[in-house]
Design an enzyme around this catalytic site. Structure first.
Site, PDB file in Angstrom:
ATOM      1  N   CYS A  46      35.258  41.735  36.205  1.00 39.88           N
ATOM      2  CA  CYS A  46      35.251  42.073  35.008  1.00 39.88           C
ATOM      3  C   CYS A  46      35.363  41.127  34.044  1.00 39.88           C
ATOM      4  CB  CYS A  46      36.410  43.143  34.745  1.00 39.88           C
ATOM      5  SG  CYS A  46      37.854  42.463  34.644  1.00 39.88           S
ATOM      6  N   CYS A  48      37.340  40.620  31.428  1.00 42.24           N
ATOM      7  CA  CYS A  48      38.776  40.208  31.127  1.00 42.24           C
ATOM      8  C   CYS A  48      39.229  39.184  32.303  1.00 42.24           C
ATOM      9  CB  CYS A  48      39.423  41.224  30.802  1.00 42.24           C
ATOM     10  SG  CYS A  48      39.987  42.441  32.113  1.00 42.24           S
TER      11      CYS A  48
END
Length: 136
Positions: A46, A48
């Site tokens: 992902c 993040c």
């Protein structure tokens, strides 16, 4: 399951910084039961993880105190290793990415996804350095 060619550079970002990749349940159990302090990054694909977790984990190592051991497991790739690591992180729910600090096999500090997502890597590094100063 993500293809290895996709995750290879994401793995390398941590392994190049000195994190040992754990691929099996047995490797996780040995690493997380080790004496001293162990930092575990549950890596993921992902945004993040790319923007916040991996850079924050690496920056945290620039401080005076550091964990004795650095390890990582990759969510969506090394399922058994990730499930084993998450078992050691209870009562926290499964979270990717996440970062945990263990001391002598006991969980002493945890950053879940909601602590990572939307926060700059510098803030994550500072949080981890505070934990290192307390436990390392």
């Amino acid at each position: 399951m993500y293809p290895e060619e996709m995750v290879k550079p994401m793995r390398a970002e941590l392994s190049d910084a000195g994190f040992q990749e754990l691929h099996t349940t047995e490797a996780v159990e040995i690493a997380l039961k080790a004496s001293g302090t162990t930092l575990v990054v549950v890596n993921s694909v992902c945004g993040c993880a790319a923007r916040n977790a991996r850079p924050g984990a690496k920056m945290s190592l620039e401080g005076a105190k550091k964990p004795d051991h650095l390890v990582t497991v990759f969510a969506g790739v090394d399922r058994d290793a990730v499930n084993s690591a998450r078992g050691f992180m209870l009562p926290f729910p499964p979270s990717s990415p996440s970062i945990a600090l263990f001391k002598d096999g006991e969980l002493v500090h945890m950053l879940e996804r909601h602590h990572i997502e939307g926060r700059p890597a510098e803030l994550i590094a500072e949080n981890l350095q505070d934990a290192f100063n307390e436990y390392c």
